[in-house]
Design an enzyme around this catalytic site. Structure first.
Site, PDB file in Angstrom:
ATOM      1  N   ASP A  42       0.957  -1.199   0.027  1.00 21.56           N
ATOM      2  CA  ASP A  42      -0.124  -0.038   0.023  1.00 21.56           C
ATOM      3  C   ASP A  42       1.040   1.190  -0.043  1.00 21.56           C
ATOM      4  O   ASP A  42       2.238   1.189   0.162  1.00 21.56           O
ATOM      5  CB  ASP A  42      -1.026   0.061   1.239  1.00 21.56           C
ATOM      6  CG  ASP A  42      -0.187  -0.070   2.649  1.00 21.56           C
ATOM      7  OD1 ASP A  42       0.264  -1.278   3.069  1.00 21.56           O
ATOM      8  OD2 ASP A  42       0.727   1.074   3.077  1.00 21.56           O
ATOM      9  N   ASP A  89       0.530   3.748   2.164  1.00 16.16           N
ATOM     10  CA  ASP A  89       0.221   4.408   3.663  1.00 16.16           C
ATOM     11  C   ASP A  89      -0.998   5.392   3.500  1.00 16.16           C
ATOM     12  O   ASP A  89      -1.922   5.058   2.976  1.00 16.16           O
ATOM     13  CB  ASP A  89       1.529   5.011   4.297  1.00 16.16           C
ATOM     14  CG  ASP A  89       1.521   4.908   5.845  1.00 16.16           C
ATOM     15  OD1 ASP A  89       0.951   4.280   6.428  1.00 16.16           O
ATOM     16  OD2 ASP A  89       1.958   5.970   6.218  1.00 16.16           O
TER      17      ASP A  89
HETATM   18  N1  ADE Z   1       2.369  -2.934   6.795  1.00 16.63           N
HETATM   19  C1  ADE Z   1       1.937  -2.771   5.675  1.00 16.63           C
HETATM   20  N2  ADE Z   1       1.508  -1.350   5.305  1.00 16.63           N
HETATM   21  C2  ADE Z   1       1.667  -0.714   6.346  1.00 16.63           C
HETATM   22  C3  ADE Z   1       1.657   0.468   6.478  1.00 16.63           C
HETATM   23  N3  ADE Z   1       0.993   1.595   5.613  1.00 16.63           N
HETATM   24  N4  ADE Z   1       2.196   1.103   7.637  1.00 16.63           N
HETATM   25  C4  ADE Z   1       2.629   0.376   8.880  1.00 16.63           C
HETATM   26  N5  ADE Z   1       2.736  -1.106   8.540  1.00 16.63           N
HETATM   27  C5  ADE Z   1       1.974  -1.635   7.281  1.00 16.63           C
END
Ligand code: ADE
Length: 278
Positions: A215, A217
């Protein structure tokens, strides 16, 4: 009880709960001086023309994903792999991306960390025995070479080198935090890898961290904020690539004659500060 042995330890993150294609397999309970690991350890032989490579797989959050990042018994996990005879550890985990050019599906062979965790047990040295190992280069570049070669061979988009910011979680970051981490030039964000890297160094294990992007974030104006649903959707593709990566990199790691001379395996040579007792 006699423990099975293995050369390469694999710590699998979210979405990675087994390793297919091994022979002579067993799930073994390992008791360590630091308590129980996240789960039993799965050992087996990866068939190779040279007679096979012994692997030990530990699901970081336990089968069924029972443990939060704060609850993972990092010391017991690294201790268990050491007790099985592992000399090399590949850590695989899901991360968010802090860079527009690292979309979901990319793998990052992380080589630096920033710590934003709080209160995690992050050292084997306490109770009268003090050591300060070097963490200037917290991952093993020799293992990184093997991982990079394997990722190239199997066609997984990846970059070599990157900074992983470890947050405490379990919540994802605020927008202000996500922007701050980008301003610090962090490349990926996760919740687990830094305690592991520290402990592997103290245990004189070669350690490589492979971060699998799921992703963006919450900083990216053109993408939705991260949700567990999005992470799980991205994980299924990444998990397949992670398993292929292990199968392709393990034979080279096992055959590498430079391993025994690796500086990671002598990390304590100049690190102990407690005076020897008579
Ligand atoms: N693991 C997978 N995506 C994450 C994110 N955006 N922040 C922290 N840990 C994660």
């Amino acid at each position: 009880m006699t423990l099975p042995t293995a050369q390469i330890g694999i710590v699998g993150g979210s979405g990675l709960y087994d390793l297919p294609g091994l022979t002579d397999t067993a799930w073994t309970t390992v008791d360590t001086p630091w308590g129980a690991p996240s789960d039993q350890v799965f050992t087996g032989t990866l068939p190779t023309p040279q007679g096979g490579v012994r692997l030990a797989f530990l699901p970081r959050h336990g089968r069924g994903h029972r443990l939060t990042p704060s609850q993972v018994p990092y010391r017991a996990n690294i201790a268990a792999l050491k007790m099985l005879g592992c000399t090399d550890v590949l850590s695989l985990s899901a991360v968010g991306s802090l860079r527009a050019d690292l979309p979901p599906g990319h793998f990052v062979v992380v080589d630096q960390f920033i710590d934003r965790t709080v209160g995690r047990a992050a050292s084997f040295f306490e109770s009268g025995l003090v050591a300060h190992v070097s963490l200037a280069h917290p991952t093993c570049s020799r293992l990184g070479d093997h991982v990079q070669t394997a990722l190239g061979a199997i066609g997984v988009p990846h970059v070599r080198g990157g900074t992983y910011i470890a947050i405490e979680g379990p919540q994802f970051s605020t927008l202000a935090e996500s922007r701050l981490y980008r301003s610090w030039n962090a490349d990926v964000i996760g919740m687990t890898n830094l305690p592991e890297a520290r402990l592997a160094r103290e245990a004189e294990l070669c350690y490589a961290s492979v971060s699998m992007v799921t992703d963006f974030d919450c900083w990216h104006p053109d993408h939705d904020h991260v949700t567990v649903e999005a992470v799980i959707a991205a994980l299924s593709g990444n998990a397949g690539n992670a398993k292929t990566l292990v199968a392709h990199s393990a034979p080279g790691i096992a055959a590498d004659g430079h391993g025994p001379g690796c500086a990671c395996r002598r990390a304590l040579d100049h690190a102990l500060i407690t005076a020897p007792t008579a």
